[in-house]
Write a protein that holds these residues in place. Sequence first.
Motif, PDB file in Angstrom:
ATOM      1  N   LEU A  85     -15.725  -3.695   4.731  1.00 36.96           N
ATOM      2  CA  LEU A  85     -14.674  -4.419   5.310  1.00 36.96           C
ATOM      3  C   LEU A  85     -13.488  -4.520   3.818  1.00 36.96           C
ATOM      4  N   HIS A  86     -14.175  -4.835   2.839  1.00 34.93           N
ATOM      5  CA  HIS A  86     -13.432  -5.037   1.632  1.00 34.93           C
ATOM      6  C   HIS A  86     -12.711  -3.658   1.363  1.00 34.93           C
ATOM      7  N   ARG A  87     -13.381  -2.565   1.382  1.00 35.30           N
ATOM      8  CA  ARG A  87     -12.951  -1.210   1.037  1.00 35.30           C
ATOM      9  C   ARG A  87     -12.026  -0.923   2.181  1.00 35.30           C
ATOM     10  N   THR A  88     -12.010  -1.264   3.284  1.00 39.02           N
ATOM     11  CA  THR A  88     -11.202  -0.685   4.021  1.00 39.02           C
ATOM     12  C   THR A  88      -9.900  -1.648   4.169  1.00 39.02           C
ATOM     13  N   ARG A  89      -9.883  -3.056   4.059  1.00 42.39           N
ATOM     14  CA  ARG A  89      -8.887  -3.806   3.747  1.00 42.39           C
ATOM     15  C   ARG A  89      -7.995  -3.221   2.473  1.00 42.39           C
ATOM     16  N   THR A  90      -8.711  -3.060   1.315  1.00 39.62           N
ATOM     17  CA  THR A  90      -8.085  -2.613   0.194  1.00 39.62           C
ATOM     18  C   THR A  90      -7.381  -1.263   0.310  1.00 39.62           C
ATOM     19  N   PHE A  91      -7.845  -0.266   1.142  1.00 44.41           N
ATOM     20  CA  PHE A  91      -7.257   1.057   1.618  1.00 44.41           C
ATOM     21  C   PHE A  91      -6.029   0.974   2.361  1.00 44.41           C
ATOM     22  N   TRP A  92      -6.169   0.055   3.382  1.00 52.18           N
ATOM     23  CA  TRP A  92      -4.973  -0.271   4.258  1.00 52.18           C
ATOM     24  C   TRP A  92      -3.735  -1.133   3.534  1.00 52.18           C
ATOM     25  N   THR A  93      -4.206  -2.006   2.616  1.00 53.27           N
ATOM     26  CA  THR A  93      -3.422  -2.602   2.087  1.00 53.27           C
ATOM     27  C   THR A  93      -2.192  -1.829   1.412  1.00 53.27           C
ATOM     28  N   THR A  94      -3.034  -1.068   0.525  1.00 54.82           N
ATOM     29  CA  THR A  94      -2.578   0.029  -0.441  1.00 54.82           C
ATOM     30  C   THR A  94      -1.268   1.098   0.392  1.00 54.82           C
ATOM     31  N   GLN A  95      -2.073   1.422   1.522  1.00 52.27           N
ATOM     32  CA  GLN A  95      -1.391   2.449   2.568  1.00 52.27           C
ATOM     33  C   GLN A  95      -0.051   1.711   2.854  1.00 52.27           C
ATOM     34  N   LEU A  96      -0.243   0.513   3.439  1.00 54.49           N
ATOM     35  CA  LEU A  96       0.927   0.105   4.048  1.00 54.49           C
ATOM     36  C   LEU A  96       1.833  -0.615   2.932  1.00 54.49           C
ATOM     37  N   GLY A  97       1.379  -0.752   1.918  1.00 55.80           N
ATOM     38  CA  GLY A  97       2.369  -1.246   0.752  1.00 55.80           C
ATOM     39  C   GLY A  97       3.256   0.052   0.351  1.00 55.80           C
ATOM     40  N   ASN A  98       2.353   0.995   0.167  1.00 53.43           N
ATOM     41  CA  ASN A  98       3.228   2.450  -0.050  1.00 53.43           C
ATOM     42  C   ASN A  98       4.324   2.657   0.879  1.00 53.43           C
ATOM     43  N   LEU A  99       3.987   2.625   2.270  1.00 52.46           N
ATOM     44  CA  LEU A  99       4.634   2.927   3.400  1.00 52.46           C
ATOM     45  C   LEU A  99       5.978   1.807   3.075  1.00 52.46           C
ATOM     46  N   ALA A 100       5.694   0.649   3.143  1.00 50.53           N
ATOM     47  CA  ALA A 100       6.814  -0.311   2.982  1.00 50.53           C
ATOM     48  C   ALA A 100       7.665  -0.048   1.701  1.00 50.53           C
ATOM     49  N   GLN A 101       7.263   0.192   0.735  1.00 55.81           N
ATOM     50  CA  GLN A 101       8.098   0.654  -0.290  1.00 55.81           C
ATOM     51  C   GLN A 101       8.902   1.920  -0.268  1.00 55.81           C
ATOM     52  N   SER A 102       8.537   2.864   0.644  1.00 51.80           N
ATOM     53  CA  SER A 102       9.116   4.010   0.821  1.00 51.80           C
ATOM     54  C   SER A 102      10.281   3.771   1.536  1.00 51.80           C
ATOM     55  N   PHE A 103      10.555   2.620   2.339  1.00 54.70           N
ATOM     56  CA  PHE A 103      11.567   2.164   2.979  1.00 54.70           C
ATOM     57  C   PHE A 103      12.400   1.282   2.298  1.00 54.70           C
ATOM     58  N   ASP A 104      12.117   0.693   1.034  1.00 58.43           N
ATOM     59  CA  ASP A 104      12.891  -0.286   0.302  1.00 58.43           C
ATOM     60  C   ASP A 104      14.016   0.498  -0.536  1.00 58.43           C
ATOM     61  N   PRO A 105      15.296   0.155   0.160  1.00 59.20           N
ATOM     62  CA  PRO A 105      16.533   0.893  -0.597  1.00 59.20           C
ATOM     63  C   PRO A 105      16.245   0.915  -2.020  1.00 59.20           C
ATOM     64  N   SER A 106      15.869  -0.385  -2.694  1.00 56.85           N
ATOM     65  CA  SER A 106      16.091  -0.603  -4.330  1.00 56.85           C
ATOM     66  C   SER A 106      14.936   0.476  -4.780  1.00 56.85           C
ATOM     67  N   ALA A 107      13.887   0.615  -4.173  1.00 57.70           N
ATOM     68  CA  ALA A 107      12.835   1.325  -4.860  1.00 57.70           C
ATOM     69  C   ALA A 107      13.248   2.850  -4.789  1.00 57.70           C
ATOM     70  N   GLN A 108      13.954   3.433  -3.763  1.00 56.27           N
ATOM     71  CA  GLN A 108      14.442   4.592  -3.540  1.00 56.27           C
ATOM     72  C   GLN A 108      15.510   4.928  -4.754  1.00 56.27           C
ATOM     73  N   GLU A 109      16.550   4.004  -5.034  1.00 49.90           N
ATOM     74  CA  GLU A 109      17.457   4.149  -6.189  1.00 49.90           C
ATOM     75  C   GLU A 109      16.900   4.374  -7.487  1.00 49.90           C
ATOM     76  N   GLN A 110      15.417   3.814  -7.757  1.00 51.25           N
ATOM     77  CA  GLN A 110      14.788   3.781  -8.984  1.00 51.25           C
ATOM     78  C   GLN A 110      14.240   5.174  -9.259  1.00 51.25           C
ATOM     79  N   ARG A 111      14.101   6.006  -8.117  1.00 54.30           N
ATOM     80  CA  ARG A 111      13.512   7.358  -8.187  1.00 54.30           C
ATOM     81  C   ARG A 111      14.404   8.627  -8.726  1.00 54.30           C
TER      82      ARG A 111
END
Length: 111
Positions: A85-111
């Motif tokens: 459960l911990h490994r699965t939660r960590t994986f999906w938390t990371t994946q969803l965090g990356n997805l959310a960041q890809s939609f964040d306009p301020s994160a895209q400006e820094q690229r």
Amino acid sequence: MVNHRDEALVFAALGDPRRALLVDLLAQRDRTVSELADHLPISLPGTLKHLTVLESAGLVTRTKSGRTVTVSLERDRLGAAEDWLHRTRTFWTTQLGNLAQSFDPSAQEQR
């Protein structure tokens, strides 16, 4: 290597409220089958069927001394399920965090 079939057996066994109650009781201490049956609103044979499911999943062991059968919780088996459960939660938390960041306009400006 992770055996997903084993985790599936554990989670299927824990998915029933009666079996979850049995595990909670056994987490406190080893108990006899009769003691466990006293906590469930079902017959002794019904309790034995639930214990068989838990035993098949590797969550409990039964030992017999004379006419008394004592049931013990296999804590390592629960720990392995918790690790999964911990490994699965960590994986999906990371994946969803990356997805959310890809939609964040301020994160895209820094690229």
